[in-house]
Write a protein that holds these residues in place. Structure first.
Motif, PDB file in Angstrom:
ATOM      1  N   ALA A  44      -1.841   6.164   1.181  1.00 21.56           N
ATOM      2  CA  ALA A  44      -3.135   5.530   0.858  1.00 21.56           C
ATOM      3  C   ALA A  44      -4.224   6.069   1.794  1.00 21.56           C
ATOM      4  O   ALA A  44      -3.979   6.293   2.981  1.00 21.56           O
ATOM      5  CB  ALA A  44      -3.021   4.017   1.002  1.00 21.56           C
ATOM      6  N   LEU A  73       0.844  -1.200   0.000  1.00 21.26           N
ATOM      7  CA  LEU A  73       0.000   0.000   0.000  1.00 21.26           C
ATOM      8  C   LEU A  73       0.881   1.252   0.000  1.00 21.26           C
ATOM      9  O   LEU A  73       1.891   1.294   0.715  1.00 21.26           O
ATOM     10  CB  LEU A  73      -0.848   0.025   1.264  1.00 21.26           C
ATOM     11  N   LYS A 131      -7.163   1.638   2.139  1.00 22.79           N
ATOM     12  CA  LYS A 131      -6.661   0.652   3.116  1.00 22.79           C
ATOM     13  C   LYS A 131      -7.729  -0.391   3.418  1.00 22.79           C
ATOM     14  O   LYS A 131      -7.464  -1.584   3.478  1.00 22.79           O
ATOM     15  CB  LYS A 131      -6.267   1.355   4.423  1.00 22.79           C
TER      16      LYS A 131
END
Ligand code: AMP
Length: 418
Positions: free
Chosen positions: A131, A127, A136
Motif C-alpha cells: 500500500a 492494508l 495508508k
C-alpha cells in the motif's frame, strides 16, 4: 467531579467499565491464570453492592478481526466463578443496546472482545503490504472517523464510566481513553487504577526520601527514559542486569562477551554525568557471575565486572553487590525495583534477583520501607518467591508502568483527569 469510585453513588446507575480480562488460555480455552479477572472483582462488586449494574468491556489477545479463538465467551465461566453470580454475554460489542437497556441493579453484562473491531485501537486493518503512503493515510483517516461512532455507541450503553485496566492505560484507544469524554461528570478510576496511581505517586511524584531505584533488565535502550527521569528524582540509583555491562564498557571496562549495546555507550555516560551533577549515588556491580555460554549448565566463575575475559559473559551480579544493595534498601524510605539483575530464568543465575526480592520484602515488613515492584520480570520474580504480598505494591501493568516511570502522563489517566 468524581475520580475514585469510593465516593460515587451507583444506585440505579448503569456503569460501563474497561477491565483487563486479557488472560492466558490453554488449548482447551480454559483460563490458566485468573489474576487479572480476580483483581477486577472488588471494583465490580463495589458497583453491584452500591445498587448499580455493570457492563464489562475488554480486549483478549491481538485478533485481526472477528476470531473465535479470542472470544471473551471462553472466560465467562471464570468471571461467574469469581463473582459468584451468573452474567450475561453480548457476542458483538456494537449490538448490546437491548441487553444494556434491560440491565437491572446487580446485573453484569460482558461484551465480546473490543478488538474484533479495528475501531477499538483506531488502526487500519487489511492494508496490502505494498500500500502506498497515500493509501495508508486514507485508511487511517477512515478508521479514525468510524472510531468516533464506535466510541459513542459504547458510551450510549451507560450512565457512567470506570477505567480499571491499568495494563492498557498508556493506550489512547476507544475504551481506554476516548470514551471518557462522554461522561464529563461521571468518569472515574476503579480500584486497580487507583492503587497503581497512588503507588506511582508515592515513588515518582511525592516520595519520602531517601529514594532508591533499582533498575535491571537486559537493555539500556529500553530503559533510557526511565533512567533519565529517575536520575532527577532519586537519591540512589542501583544499576544491575544486562544493562550494567553497557555502563561498565562505557567507563573503559572489559566485559568479554557480555550483553552490551555499543550505540548506548554515550547515553550511559550521560546518565552517570547527570547523576553526578545531581548528587545521586550510583551503585554498579563490582563483581559478576560469568559463564562460558548462555546456558544454565555452562561453566561458571566469579570475576571483576570490568575484567571479564573474552569468551565469558556476565550472567548475574556478585554477592558483595547484593549485600551493598541490601544496605541501601534498608536505609531508604522508598524503593522502586524494575528489571531482574541477572538472567533469572536460569536457576544458576537467579540468585541476585531472588536476593533483591527477599531484601525488599524484609525491608517492607521490618522497616516500613515503601517498596514498589514494577515491570514484567521483576514482578515474576516476587511472585515466584511468594513475596508479592510482602512488598508494598506490585504493579500489574508492564508498558503502562514503564511509561509512568518515564514521567509520561498515561492517556487513560489523562482522559479521566481532564
Ligand atoms: P527487561 O525486559 O529489559 O526488564 O529485561 C529482562 C531480561 O533481562 C530477562 O529476560 C533477563 O534474563 C535479562 N537479563 C538480566 N541480566 C542479564 C544479563 N546479565 N545478560 C543477559 N540478559 C540479562
Amino acid at each position: 467531579m468524581q475520580k475514585f469510585i469510593d465516593s460515587y453513588d451507583f444506585k440505579g446507575k448503569k456503569v460501563i467499565a474497561r477491565v483487563d480480562f486479557n488472560v492466558p488460555l490453554n488449548k482447551d480455552f480454559k483460563v490458566t491464570d485468573d489474576t487479572r479477572i480476580r483483581a477486577a472483582v472488588p471494583t465490580i462488586k463495589k458497583v453491584l453492592e452500591g445498587g448499580g449494574s455493570i457492563i464489562l468491556m475488554s480486549h483478549l489477545g491481538r485478533p485481526k478481526g472477528v476470531d473465535r479463538k479470542y472470544s471473551l465467551e471462553h472466560i465467562i465461566y471464570k468471571v461467574e466463578e469469581l463473582l459468584g453470580q451468573k452474567i450475561e454475554f453480548c457476542p458483538d460489542c456494537m449490538k448490546a443496546d437491548e441487553q444494556a437497556k434491560n440491565l437491572k441493579p446487580g446485573d453484569v453484562l460482558l461484551l465480546e472482545n473490543l478488538r474484533f473491531y479495528a475501531e477499538e485501537e483506531g488502526k487500519p486493518r487489511g492494508l496490502a503490504d505494498d500500500a502506498s503512503d497515500e493509501e495508508k493515510k486514507a485508511a487511517k483517516a477512515k478508521v479514525k472517523e468510524s472510531q468516533k461512532e464506535f466510541t459513542k455507541h459504547l458510551a450510549s450503553y451507560a450512565d457512567c464510566y470506570i477505567n480499571d485496566a491499568f495494563g492498557t492505560a498508556h493506550r489512547a484507544h476507544a475504551s481506554t481513553a476516548l470514551i471518557a469524554k462522554y461522561f464529563p461528570e461521571d468518569k472515574m478510576f476503579g480500584y486497580i487504577m487507583e492503587g497503581e496511581i497512588r503507588a506511582i505517586n508515592k515513588v515518582v511524584n511525592d516520595p519520602q526520601h531517601p529514594v532508591t531505584a533499582i533498575i535491571g533488565g537486559s537493555k539500556v535502550s529500553s530503559k533510557i527514559g526511565i533512567l533519565q527521569n529517575l536520575v532527577e528524582k532519586v537519591d540512589n540509583l542501583v544499576i544491575g542486569g544486562g544493562m550494567a555491562y553497557t555502563f561498565v564498557k562505557a567507563q573503559g571496562g572489559k566485559i568479554g562477551d557480555s550483553i552490551c549495546e555499543d550505540d548506548q555507550l554515550q547515553v550511559a555516560l550521560d546518565i552517570l554525568k547527570a547523576a553526578q551533577d545531581k548528587g545521586v549515588k550510583v551503585y554498579l556491580p563490582k563483581y559478576s557471575v560469568v559463564a562460558n555460554r548462555f546456558d544454565n549448565d555452562a561453566t561458571k566463575m566469579i570475576c571483576k565486572i570490568n575484567e571479564i575475559p573474552d569468551g565469558w559473559m556476565g550472567m548475574d551480579v556478585g554477592t558483595d553487590f547484593l549485600v551493598q544493595v541490601e544496605d541501601v534498601i534498608n536505609s531508604s524510605k522508598t524503593v522502586l525495583w524494575n528489571g531482574p539483575v541477572g538472567v533469572f530464568e536460569m536457576p544458576w543465575f537467579a540468585q541476585g534477583t531472588l536476593y533483591i526480592a527477599k531484601a525488599l520484602a524484609k525491608a517492607t515488613q521490618e522497616k516500613g520501607v515503601f517498596t514498589l515492584v514494577g515491570g514484567g520480570d521483576s514482578v515474576a520474580a516476587v511472585n515466584q518467591m511468594g513475596y508479592a504480598d510482602k512488598v508494598s505494591y506490585v504493579s500489574t501493568g508492564g508498558g503502562a508502568m514503564l511509561e509512568s516511570l518515564e514521567g509520561k502522563v498515561l492517556s487513560g489517566i489523562q482522559a479521566i483527569m481532564e
